[in-house]
Design a protein around this motif. Sequence first.
Motif, PDB file in Angstrom:
ATOM      1  N   LEU A  81       8.020 -10.566  -2.574  1.00 54.67           N
ATOM      2  CA  LEU A  81       6.814 -10.098  -1.876  1.00 54.67           C
ATOM      3  C   LEU A  81       6.316 -11.160  -0.913  1.00 54.67           C
ATOM      4  CD1 LEU A  81       4.911  -8.450  -4.831  1.00 54.67           C
ATOM      5  CD2 LEU A  81       5.981  -7.284  -2.909  1.00 54.67           C
ATOM      6  N   GLN A  98       1.160  -8.927   1.215  1.00 52.38           N
ATOM      7  CA  GLN A  98       1.335  -7.895   0.188  1.00 52.38           C
ATOM      8  C   GLN A  98       0.734  -8.364  -1.129  1.00 52.38           C
ATOM      9  OE1 GLN A  98       5.525  -7.917   0.700  1.00 52.38           O
ATOM     10  NE2 GLN A  98       5.508  -6.352   2.288  1.00 52.38           N
ATOM     11  N   ALA A 100       0.738  -6.033   6.088  1.00 52.12           N
ATOM     12  CA  ALA A 100       1.490  -6.013   4.839  1.00 52.12           C
ATOM     13  C   ALA A 100       2.808  -5.252   4.979  1.00 52.12           C
ATOM     14  CB  ALA A 100       0.649  -5.393   3.733  1.00 52.12           C
ATOM     15  N   LEU A 101       2.826  -4.218   5.798  1.00 50.17           N
ATOM     16  CA  LEU A 101       4.026  -3.373   5.874  1.00 50.17           C
ATOM     17  C   LEU A 101       4.729  -3.490   7.216  1.00 50.17           C
ATOM     18  CD1 LEU A 101       2.403  -0.208   4.267  1.00 50.17           C
ATOM     19  CD2 LEU A 101       3.560  -2.074   3.120  1.00 50.17           C
TER      20      LEU A 101
END
Lengths: 309, 633
Positions: free
Chosen positions: B50, B54, B308-309
Motif C-alpha cells: 500500500l 491509501q 490514493a487511486l
Amino acid sequence: MRHAIRIAIIWIVVTAILEVLIGIVPIPSPVGSDEGEGIHQTIYMLFYLGAPIFAFVWVVLLYGLITYRARDPQTETERPPMPGSNALILLWAGITFLIVLFMAGWGTFTLHEITQPPSVAAEGSAASTRSHPGATNQKQPGGLPAGSVYTNARPLIVQAIGQQWFWTFRYPSFGGMETKELVVPVGVPVLFHITSLDVVHSFWIYEEDVKEDAVPGQDNTAWMVARFPIHTEVNGKNSAYCNELCGLWHGYMVANVTVEKYSAFKSWATHMESYEKSTGLLKNLPSYAPVYYPASNANFPPAPQDQSP
Amino acid sequence: MAVATGVMPARRSWLMRPNMLWAFVLGIAAFVFVVWGLGHDGGLLPSWGLEINQIMFLGYGAAILFFFIGLGVFNEPVKWLLGIPISEEEELERYGAYGGIDRYFRYTLDHKVIGIQYMVTILAAFCLGGFIAMLIRTELLTPNARFTDPETYLSLVTEHSVIMLVMASSIIIGSFGNYFIPLFIGSKRMAFPRIEALSFWLFLLAIVIMPTALFFGGSQTGWTGYAPLADQMHAGHDAYITTWALAGTANTLVGINLVATIWLMRAPGMTWSRMNLTCWSVLVGAILDWLAMPIMVAVQSMVGFDRALLTGLFVPVQGGSAFFYENVFWTFGHPEVYILAIPGMGIVLDILPVFTRRPIYAYRAAVVGMLGIGLLSWFVWQHHLFVSGLTPGLRPFFMFSTEMISFPTGLVFLAALGTLYGGAIRFKTAMLFAVAFFPDFLLGGFSGIFVSDVPSDVQLHGSYWVQAHFHFILMGATLFAFFAGIYFWFPKFTGRRLNERLGQVHFWLMWIGFNGTFITLAIVGIMGMSRRYATYFPYLQGVNVTATIFAYLLGISIIPFLWNFIYSWGWGEKAEENPYQSRSLEWQVPTPIPVDNFEEIPLVLSGPYEYWSNQPMAILKPSESAGTPAAGN
C-alpha cells in the motif's frame, strides 16, 4: 424632519471628508500601462461612489443609536412600531438597484475597453482572455520571421510559462527563445500567453496592472502597453510574481521585469536569440505551442558523441 | 420520547457506558494501529504494497468507525437489527433525561445538549484557529521568513483557514440553530434527532482530524486546495480531504434536519410570517447547507481518488482539468459564504427588537432579502475565476449577478435601521455585538464590490484586499453575530448572566482590533501584497507590522471573554427566566429548559416582535385555557 435635516448635513460633511481622504489611498501613481488606466479609474470610481454610501449607513446608524438610546433603561417601555412604508422600501431598493446597474455597466464598458488592445482590435477576439488550446485564432507566432520589426499595429507576443517555482518567458518571434527575466519595450502592445506546466499559478505584474492565472493545459491571455521604462533593480517592487498558491516556494516565484526603449529591447532580444542559438539551446527546446504537456513535447537531444581524444 | 415521570432506573458506572473517552481511545488506537502498522516494514501488519495515501485514508476511515463504536452510535441500530430489547436506562440516557454534565460527552439526542456541544467545540476551534493566526501574523512581522520556514508557514495558513471555515460553517446553524429552532417554532424536538447528533460528532471529528495533518508534513494548499497542487501534497493533505468530507457530510445532515424541522414541526398558529427571523435565516442557511455541501464532499472525494487511486481527474497530463476543480470548488464555495453569513443576519435582526423594545421594521423585506441572497449565491461563483480563464463573454453577467447581492442585502440593512429609529435602545453587550454586525458587514460588502467589478478585480484578485474582504464578512459579521448570540442567550443556556463590564471590554478590544487589522490588510492589498506569502517586499513592512499589532489586540480580546464565559457559567450572577422581557417563545420556557421543552405544544397567537401588543405570543398550555380564540391564520 428635524432628524432628516441633521442627518443630511452630517452625511454631506462626512462624505466630503471621506472623498478627500481617498487621495491618501496608496494606489500606485502614475499608471504604468494603458490597460491599467481603466483599472485605476474603476478603483477610484468605486471609492468615490462608495464613500457617500458608506458614510450614509454609518451616519444613519450612529445617529439612530445616539438619538434613540434609552435614557433610563429601567422605566422605558415598549415603543410603537415604525409605520411601515412601502414607498420607503421601494425607494431604498430602487436606489440600490440603480447603483448596482451603474457599477455593472461601468465595469462592462471598462472591461471591454481593457480587454481590446487598440492595435490588435482588428484581429477580432484575439485579445479575449481565453483561447482554447488548438483553436487559437492568433496568428501562429512561430511562423513569423525571427526578429521581424514590430510596429504598434502588431503586438509583441510573449509567452509566460509558470512552473514550480519560477517563470519562463518565451519569445516566439525571436526563434522561440526562452529567458528567465521579462524584457518588453515601451509603448508597444505586449500580448501575454500564459500557461503552466504543473499547477495553477497566477501571473501578476503589479505596476503594470497585468494579472492572469497560469493554468496547466490552458492558454490564457492578457495584454499590456507599458508607458515608461522600468527596471526591477531600480524599483524593487516592480516584478512579475505568482499570485496563486503554488506550493512551497510560492513566495519566491518572482521574475525581474525590465521595460525599456524599443531599440534597447530589440538589441537585447536579437543578442539573446543568437546567444541561445549558438549554445544549442534553441534547437533542444520543444517547439512553441499554446500549452505544453511534458510527455508530448519532449524533444530529446541526440546521443552524446564520443569526444575522447 | 420516553421521559420518565416516576423513578428513574439506576445507571451503570460512567466508565461502562459509551462516551467520548472511549470514542477517542478506540479512534486513536485504530488510527495508530492502521497507519503505524501498515506504514512500517516489519510492523504489526503486512504492508501489502500500500502507498502512504491509501494507508492514510484507511487509517482515518478506521479511526472514524471505531470512534463511533466507542461512542455507541451503533448500539441501537445493531440491537434493532438483532431484536435485542433496548433497556430503559439506555433510552433515557440517549435523550438526556438524566441531566448532569456527562450527557455533553455522550451521543445524546437532545437538541439542547447538541447545541451546547456545538457551541463549546466552535469556541475551542476558534481559539485554536485564532492562535494559529497569531503565529501567521508573527511571521509577517519581518519581510523574510525568520519565525518559521515557508513550509511551516503554509501549513499553518492551511490549518488556520480550514479550521476556521469548518468551524464557521456550523457557527450559528450548529449552535443556535440546533439549540433554539425547536424552541422558536414551539416543537418538542427536532425532526431527526439521531441525524442531528451524528452531525455534531462528524463535525467534532472534522475539527480534530485537521491538526493531525501537521504530523504528516502538513498541507500547503490553503483552504481552497486547488487540485494539481493538492495531488502533489504530503500525506498531510489526506487530513484536509477527510476533514472536508466529514464537515461536508455533517453540514448536509444538519441542513436536511433543520429544513425538515422548520417545515414540518411548527406549532399550531406558527405561520411562516410569525417565525423569528433567526428561523428564516437558519432555513435559508440550511437549504444552502443541504444543497452546496455535497458538492464539496464530491470534489474532495475526487481529489482523494486522485491521490490514493491515481485517477488523474485533475492532472492535465493524464487528461484531467485544473480549471474543472476550480469551477466545482467555487460552485460550493460561494453558497458556503452565505451558509456562514445569512444565519448571522437572522440572529442580529432577532436581537435588535428586544433591545429597542419595538417590532422589527419591514419583516417581509428582511425575509425576502435573506431568501434573495440565498438564491443569488448560486449564480455568482465564477467571480472567483475572473482571471482564471473564464469565458470572456460571461464576465459581465457574473459581475452583474455578484453586485446584485447588494440589493437583497440592502433590504436587511433597511430592516435593521428602521428598527433602531424611534426605539428605546438599551446597550447591553449583546446589543453592541449585534449593532457592530452592520458596519462590519458594510465594510465587507464595500470591499467586495471592488473584487466583483472585473476591471478592479484584475488588480486586487488574490491580494490581501480579498483576504481583508472575506474576514470582514466571516469575522466581522458572522463571528460578531455569534458573540451577540452567546451574550444574548447565555441566561437561557445556563441560568446565569455573563458579566456586563467584561463583556464591554471584550467588545471594544475585539472591535478595534478587528477593524484595525483588516482595514490595514486591505491597504496592504492595494499596495500589492499577494496572499499566502511567508515573505514580502521590504517596502510593505510598516503596514504589516501595524496589522500584526492590531492582530495581537484582537487575539488578546478573547481572554476577557473566555474568563467571563467560564467563570459566569459556574459562578456568575443568577439570571431571571426572561431577563430582557423578550416576547419570543424561547424565553417563555423555564430555565433550565425541560427535556421536552414544552409541556404541551403551544398555541401561537402572534409574532415574536409585536412589542406594543398586550397579547402574549403564545398560549403555553392550550388545554388549560380552553375557550381562548384560536390563532387566526
